[in-house]
Structures are given as C-alpha cells and as structure tokens.
Design a protein around this motif. Structure first.
Motif, PDB file in Angstrom:
ATOM      1  N   GLY A  57       0.937  -0.809   0.025  1.00 36.60           N
ATOM      2  CA  GLY A  57      -0.114   0.274   0.192  1.00 36.60           C
ATOM      3  C   GLY A  57       0.722   1.402   0.325  1.00 36.60           C
ATOM      4  O   GLY A  57       0.281   2.459  -0.382  1.00 36.60           O
ATOM      5  N   ASN A  58       2.238   1.217   0.458  1.00 37.81           N
ATOM      6  CA  ASN A  58       3.054   2.558   0.519  1.00 37.81           C
ATOM      7  C   ASN A  58       3.963   2.496  -0.558  1.00 37.81           C
ATOM      8  O   ASN A  58       4.305   3.928  -0.424  1.00 37.81           O
ATOM      9  N   CYS A  59       4.048   1.536  -1.700  1.00 36.23           N
ATOM     10  CA  CYS A  59       4.941   2.315  -2.174  1.00 36.23           C
ATOM     11  C   CYS A  59       4.240   2.444  -4.021  1.00 36.23           C
ATOM     12  O   CYS A  59       3.390   2.978  -3.817  1.00 36.23           O
ATOM     13  N   PRO A  60       5.074   3.995  -3.382  1.00 33.16           N
ATOM     14  CA  PRO A  60       4.353   4.874  -4.424  1.00 33.16           C
ATOM     15  C   PRO A  60       3.958   4.365  -6.009  1.00 33.16           C
ATOM     16  O   PRO A  60       3.139   4.977  -6.681  1.00 33.16           O
ATOM     17  N   THR A  61       4.850   3.338  -6.451  1.00 33.66           N
ATOM     18  CA  THR A  61       4.404   3.157  -7.824  1.00 33.66           C
ATOM     19  C   THR A  61       3.821   1.533  -7.278  1.00 33.66           C
ATOM     20  O   THR A  61       4.102   1.286  -8.177  1.00 33.66           O
ATOM     21  N   GLU A  62       3.458   0.744  -6.710  1.00 34.10           N
ATOM     22  CA  GLU A  62       2.414  -0.264  -6.922  1.00 34.10           C
ATOM     23  C   GLU A  62       3.674  -1.511  -7.074  1.00 34.10           C
ATOM     24  O   GLU A  62       3.595  -2.096  -8.218  1.00 34.10           O
ATOM     25  N   SER A  63       4.372  -1.339  -6.853  1.00 35.76           N
ATOM     26  CA  SER A  63       5.690  -2.312  -7.405  1.00 35.76           C
ATOM     27  C   SER A  63       5.241  -4.129  -6.482  1.00 35.76           C
ATOM     28  O   SER A  63       6.165  -4.855  -7.206  1.00 35.76           O
TER      29      SER A  63
END
Length: 363
Positions: A57-63
């Motif tokens: 949820g916190n990855c800015p690029t949804e990796s």
C-alpha cells in the motif's frame, strides 16, 4: 493449502528509472526488515515477510502485490458497503497497507469519517505498525483539511472480533490444519522452493524495462484523482513540503539545456516533452514526488513550488515548465538551447575555457 505470498516487480520500482533514487518507503514500513536496499537495489527476503501488506500500500509505484489480497478490490467493496470502520481482523492484513491515497478517497467516497480499529496493534505479532498507521492518518487528514472537508480519519481502540460462530469454525479449521501440517511440511517447503526458482527464472528472462517509453500510473493515483475531482477546488492548496503524494515544480529556464534526462527517467510520465521536443511539460496529477528529476538534472534547475493547488492537480493538464529555441552551434554545428547571449554551445564554451586555462599554465 498455500499461503498468500508477496510478489515484487522490480521493473515498476523507481530505482529502475534511477538507481540512486531516495525512495525507501518499502524499507521504512516493513516490520520485519524483510525489505532492504543493497547496492542501490531493493532486495526482498521472502522468508522474513509476514505478509502485512504495508509495502503493497505504501509503494508509490505499486511494485508489490500480495496474492490473495488486492487493495483496489478491497477499496471498491468497502466503499460500496455500509461499514464505517476498518479492522485488520476482517478487512485486510494490516491497517498499515492503507496510505493517504486510499484513506482520503474512502472518506470522500463515503462522505463521512473513517475509523481505523487500532485495538489489536499493541498485541500484534507481525510487528509494531502503529507508527506507520498514525503517519498515514496524519497525511490523510492534512489533505482532507486543506481540501475544505469536515470528515477525518480517526484511530479508535475498538478491538473488533469476528462473531463467535465464525471464530469457532476458524479454530476448528486451524486445529485440523495443524495436524496435517506435520505430514505436509516437507511438501510445502518444496513447493515454496520451486516457486522461488520459477520466480527467479522469470525475473531473469524478463527483458529490461524501457524507461523512456514505459511509464507507471498507479491505480491508487487514479482512485485519489477521481475522489478529489468531486470537490470544489477554488482557492484550495497543499503546502508541498507537507505532502508526499504529489508536488508542483518550476524550472529555471535560463539554466535548462533541454538535455531530456528529466522526462526520460520520470517513472510516471509527469514530466514529458511536447511533440516538438522544445518544451518540458509537467502534470501534478501524475507526479509521485520521487524527486528523481531533481537528482538527475545536470544543471540542478528543477525546483519545487511552495504550493500545489487542488485545481491544478484535478485538471489533469500539463503545464509548460521550460521552453527552448534550438540553434546550431557556430563552432561545432550541434544544436543547443539558445538563450539569446551567444551562438556557441555550452560544450564548446567549456572547451574554450579549459584551453585558456591550459595556456595560462603553459606560460
């Protein structure tokens, strides 16, 4: 039975676009140090992962993805329901999986306060994530406040539990599963090892990402954009230093050389050239404030604005940050950005300066 398992797509990570990027959110939110950065690359120790979903949820690029749990699916189901609070006991693996993008969007879509049940955090066995939850809540409430909305994300000690009947069924199932586990342990481990090998082979076979043409537009950005678009944006703004989800920028046109590096490495396409390649354009709607463009700019001419106006964010439009007139250098004939002062390109001017300095030393 196989447990849900974390997947990491290295080709969506901002460090693929720039290996020295400052982004380390996944490392900061992981409760078990399963995620680390080694040699400027993200490394995931899947054996240490407790599948809380914080990195997802916190990855800015949804990796990151968590098999068996999809944040977008959760968001759609929750906003369609009558529920007013979220609990880790029934809704999602951990409340730390919800960053400000989702928290703000849920409040706006439900037109009400959102309650997060933190009653189980103090006894949580997967790690202390309360600080992450509080930080995301503070970021969300700042956005809601600046957007002129009255509702907030609230933390309450509810200690929600499933119904007795459901819990008894769960205990019976776990008891039966525990008996079977001893006999099946070897096969589970073997299955994990095989899948790890397969994942490694797939990663090795996957071609390198074309960072110039392949950009990432996070699903949570689409969700937040849709939610904020429902609000009257007049005279509303965010102080850029207080937000992490986006930014606004300006470029010192007198220093910009139109080298193209900034928009080539921008992971989301927030920075892009126009069709003529003579303008550098920027969209706050797509910016994730990774600051890669600032880091790679040779002239250090990209700067953050003090404010991001809500109207600019929800417009979805690009604005011109820099505009260039390209002429051929009178010395080497290579085109360069003409600033009205000289017809000699910066490279030739540098060579001339170095030559003069060299001649002085020779004298």
């Amino acid at each position: 039975m196989s447990a849900s398992r974390l997947n990491f797509d290295i080709y969506s990570c901002v460090r693929v676009y720039y290996r020295y990027a400052d982004c380390n959110k996944c490392v900061n939110v992981c409760p078990t140090q399963a995620v680390s950065i080694e040699n400027d690359k993200v490394k995931v120790n899947f054996e240490n992962c407790v599948e809380c979903g914080a990195c997802v949820g916190n990855c800015p690029t949804e990796s990151y993805k968590l098999n068996g749990f999809d944040l977008v699916d959760f968001y759609v189901k929750f906003t369609d329901s009558d529920k007013k609070f979220i609990s880790c006991k029934v809704d999602l693996p951990c409340l730390s999986a919800l960053d400000e993008n989702y928290l703000v969007s849920i409040c706006i879509d439900k037109n009400s306060d959102l309650i997060l049940d933190i009653g189980h955090c103090s006894q949580c066995q997967i790690g202390k994530q309360l600080d992450v939850i509080k930080h995301n809540t503070e970021k969300a409430n700042y956005i809601l406040e600046q957007a002129g909305l009255d509702y907030r994300v609230k933390l309450e000690d509810i200690k929600f539990e499933k119904e007795e009947k459901q819990e008894n069924k769960r205990r019976s199932f776990l008891k039966m599963f525990a008996i079977q586990t001893a006999a099946l342990a070897f096969w589970v481990v073997e299955d994990k090892l095989e899948q790890m090998v397969e994942n490694t082979e797939e990663e090795e076979e996957k071609p390198y990402k074309n960072i110039v043409s392949e950009k990432v537009i996070p699903e949570k950005r689409k969700i937040l954009y849709t939610a904020l678009s429902k609000i009257d944006p007049t005279d509303k703004y965010f102080e850029v230093e207080k937000i992490e989800f986006s930014s606004d920028k300006w470029i010192d046109n007198s220093k910009c050389t139109n080298c193209s590096i900034c928009y080539n490495v921008c992971p989301t396409g927030a920075l892009t050239p126009d069709d003529s390649k003579l303008k550098v354009l920027f969209s706050p709607t797509l910016c994730i404030k990774c600051r890669i463009c600032h880091d790679v700019c040779p002239e250090k001419c990209i700067h953050l604005e003090e404010k991001l106006y809500l109207e600019d964010f929800i417009s979805g439009k690009y604005k011109v940050l820099a505009q260039h007139v390209m002429i051929p250098c009178s010395e080497c004939l290579v085109p360069f950005s003409y600033k009205g002062d000289t017809t000699v390109c910066p490279r030739c001017r540098q060579l001339e300066d170095e030559l003069r300095e060299l001649l002085k030393i020779g004298d």
